[in-house]
Enzyme design. Structure first.
Site, PDB file in Angstrom:
ATOM      1  CD1 TRP A  74      -3.152   1.015   0.467  1.00 21.74           C
ATOM      2  CD2 TRP A  74      -1.918   2.171   1.850  1.00 21.74           C
ATOM      3  NE1 TRP A  74      -3.892   2.155   1.027  1.00 21.74           N
ATOM      4  CE2 TRP A  74      -3.052   2.947   1.780  1.00 21.74           C
ATOM      5  CE3 TRP A  74      -0.896   2.873   2.765  1.00 21.74           C
ATOM      6  CZ2 TRP A  74      -3.496   4.182   2.073  1.00 21.74           C
ATOM      7  CZ3 TRP A  74      -1.110   4.165   3.240  1.00 21.74           C
ATOM      8  CH2 TRP A  74      -2.423   4.850   3.048  1.00 21.74           C
ATOM      9  CG  ASN A  98       4.584  -4.638   6.431  1.00 24.15           C
ATOM     10  OD1 ASN A  98       4.532  -4.572   4.851  1.00 24.15           O
ATOM     11  ND2 ASN A  98       3.797  -5.381   6.935  1.00 24.15           N
ATOM     12  CD  GLU A 485     -19.040   3.327  10.228  1.00 27.78           C
ATOM     13  OE1 GLU A 485     -18.580   2.300   9.507  1.00 27.78           O
ATOM     14  OE2 GLU A 485     -18.251   3.914  10.453  1.00 27.78           O
ATOM     15  CG  HIS A 508     -26.601  26.091  12.843  1.00 31.13           C
ATOM     16  ND1 HIS A 508     -26.857  27.290  13.428  1.00 31.13           N
ATOM     17  CD2 HIS A 508     -27.368  25.112  13.779  1.00 31.13           C
ATOM     18  CE1 HIS A 508     -27.775  27.180  14.513  1.00 31.13           C
ATOM     19  NE2 HIS A 508     -28.163  25.793  14.776  1.00 31.13           N
TER      20      HIS A 508
END
Length: 613
Positions: A74, A98, A485, A508
């Site tokens: 990654w 890593n 979420e 708001h």
């Protein structure tokens, strides 16, 4: 973030490395590679993209060897290219890594001054060159690595091999998880035991600062040059149940596993409608003394902590603060005596949360403050579990999809159990109320099963999102974190920009965004805030917004109103509604992503276990 597999054996381990990478692909999938020692040479294959690309390259080249390392990446330093893929080589040294080497630029400048050439943009390549350079004076590979490690700043795990040591694999753990798989006549390393379960269920968990030398028949672990013992633990083979089965994606499978996962999580703590006497028994003295709770977490786990704040304060009148770990660790928070620090993490290895925990422990010790630390996570052998006073496991089983589903809802179940336990210890909640909540907990898996029956209806709704570019999620009370979420899930896997808001905040600012093309998702359980939420819905409709409502079946919200789509959710207690209302937003995000053709299980730019800063 990123996955390591390595091994030393009497047999060829090429297929073992490839299979291990497949099992770790949830950790990184920008590129993959492996290196094997064979007949005095380093044989390396690397490919951009998923492990399948590497597998085909290995089949074509037919590289084999009994000593090797492999990696799925990654990207942090450098784009996802073949040159940046691991392993990295310097001379006859090959390295997988890593984590992040924070001082890599300084080290790179020094190495370039010595004449070393760099072929990648990564921070990892400096490690390969440093080991190669150290071997010019060091008597062996282990000593060379031991000399290099003090030069590295950051959090990392390493696997290192060399052609002159064809029966030796050196590995290092410093802030990034690493486990040794113990075999017979063979030993392996990985960043996750899941990768090694097909070949062994015996594991040695390295601790911070450990450097290990593996051969076919031995494992030696060193700390500061001195040998230390690390116990070998046998893992329950059922943990390996991580295939997709009949489901198209891991995420969908994990959504449907939630009733069972929650049942497992609560069963460890409950006996009928009461807490088991042995549940968190060793924590009772600490719980009796705490005066407040501080929750530290990231991402989805942070949302779980936000909901727990409502529960701690509403049910047992205990002040609770919730903070994002990546912010908490970089300010100077006041550490208060008699505080319970709760770290929430699916993996128990989340770098920011782990760093925040360690910093808090250090600062409390320096000031002589009495604090208690606790982990809620899904991995019994994780760093956080080992480094906190107490732990509470979410028994969700392996979660492979990057977008968390069952880990989140089991965290919520575990947090409610924790609230009830602390309330019981502090005599802050009546036994009758505890019994009522526990009865509702037992009933929750059935409510989720019934909610899953709405899958087809939610699929139909999702078709209206496919061409959208923005979306709002609104909720009140404990549904506000579920709105956050839901928005996170939608943007994670469908790449639609989404925001979650407390519905009362609509006027708001966010109301300015509402128009005919803006879908607005509403979470409407039957609770004290329902009438106020209905007013917020009217505000949206008055501005031409299109409503997608997940509502309690007795809410009185009509399904036949223009530009208002309603899916009715089975009745659930208002306290536990956040667990149940997670399900429809997960399904909505899943179906939208599938219809848009994105990679549901491995969305771009993201990884499952965030073990770098």
């Amino acid at each position: 973030m990123c996955g390591i597999v390595g091994g030393v054996a009497e047999r060829s381990i090429t297929n073992i490395l490839i299979e291990g990478l497949k099992r770790l692909e949830y950790r990184g999938y920008d590129s993959a590679g492996l290196a094997l020692i064979s007949q005095g040479q380093v044989l390396r294959e690397r490919r951009v993209g998923k492990v399948a690309n590497l597998e085909q390259a290995v089949l074509d080249s037919q590289v084999t060897g009994s000593l090797g390392i492999a990696h799925t990446r990654w990207a942090t330093h450098g784009k996802p290219t073949e040159n940046n893929a691991h392993p990295h080589i310097s001379g006859n040294v090959a390295v997988v890594h890593n984590g992040i080497i924070e001082n890599y630029q300084e080290l790179k400048d020094e190495l370039e001054a010595l004449g070393y050439m760099f072929s990648s943009q990564t921070d990892t390549e400096v490690v390969a060159h440093l080991v190669n350079h150290a071997l010019k004076t060091a008597p062996n590979l282990l000593v060379a690595v031991q000399q290099v490690v003090p030069q590295l700043k950051g959090a990392y795990a390493l696997g290192i091999i060399h052609t002159d040591y064809p029966d030796e694999l050196i590995t290092v753990r410093e802030g990034s998880p690493l486990v040794i798989g113990v075999g017979i006549g063979e030993n392996f390393i990985s960043s996750d035991q899941l990768a090694l379960l097909p070949i062994t269920n015996r594991f040695m968990y390295l601790e911070e600062g450990d450097i290990a030398r593996l051969t076919r028949d031995s494992i030696e672990v060193f700390v500061n040059g001195q040998t230390v013992e690390r116990p070998v633990k046998e893992l329950d083979a059922t943990v390996s149940n991580a295939s997709k089965g009949e489901y198209k994606h891991y995420m969908l499978k994990e959504i449907y596993e939630q009733p069972e996962a929650i049942q497992q999580t609560i069963s460890q703590a409950l006996n009928g409608n009461a807490l088991r006497e042995d549940f968190l028994k060793d924590a009772e003295l600490d719980f009796a003394n705490i005066q407040q709770v501080q929750i530290i977490a990231c991402g989805t786990s942070y949302h779980a902590g936000m909901i727990a704040k409502y529960w701690f304060e509403q049910l047992i009148n205990l002040p609770c603060h919730v903070e994002i770990a990546s912010e908490y660790r970089y300010r100077t928070p006041v550490i208060v005596n008699n505080t319970l620090y709760v770290c929430i993490s699916q993996s128990g290895e989340t770098a920011d949360t782990l760093a925040a925990l360690r910093d808090t422990q250090k600062r409390a010790a320096a000031k002589g403050l009495d604090i208690t630390t606790m982990t809620i996570c899904n991995v019994a052998t994780s760093s956080m579990v080992r480094e906190t006073n107490h732990s509470l496991l979410t028994l969700a089983g392996p979660e492979i999809g990057v977008a968390s589903t069952k880990a989140f809802t089991t965290q919520l179940a575990a947090l409610m159990l924790l609230v009830l336990k602390i309330g019981q210890v502090k005599n802050a909640i009546a036994a009758t109320e505890t019994a009522e909540i526990i009865a509702d907990l037992w009933h929750t898996p059935k409510v989720i099963l019934d909610t899953l029956q709405n899958d087809t209806a939610i699929l139909r709704l999702s078709e209206l999102f496919v061409e959208k570019n923005h979306c709002l999620f609104l909720g009140r009370g404990t549904q506000f974190p579920i709105a956050l979420e839901g928005a996170l899930k939608l943007k994670e896997i469908s790449y639609i920009h989404a925001e979650g808001y407390a519905a009362g905040e609509l006027k708001h600012g966010p109301l300015a965004l509402v128009d005919n093309d803006m879908p607005v998702v509403i979470l409407a359980p039957q609770d004290d805030m329902l009438d106020k939420l209905k007013s917020n819905m009217e505000e949206v409709q008055a501005r031409g917004g299109e409503l997608f409502v997940f509502a309690d079946e007795h809410s009185g919200i009509p399904a036949d109103k223009e530009r208002q789509h309603v899916v009715y959710v089975p009745q659930v207690s208002s306290l536990l509604a956040p667990i149940v209302y997670s399900i429809p937003v997960q399904l909505l995000s899943y179906h939208v992503a599938v219809l848009r053709g994105t990679d549901v299980d491995q969305p771009r730019n993201l990884a499952k276990s965030v073990t770098v800063e």
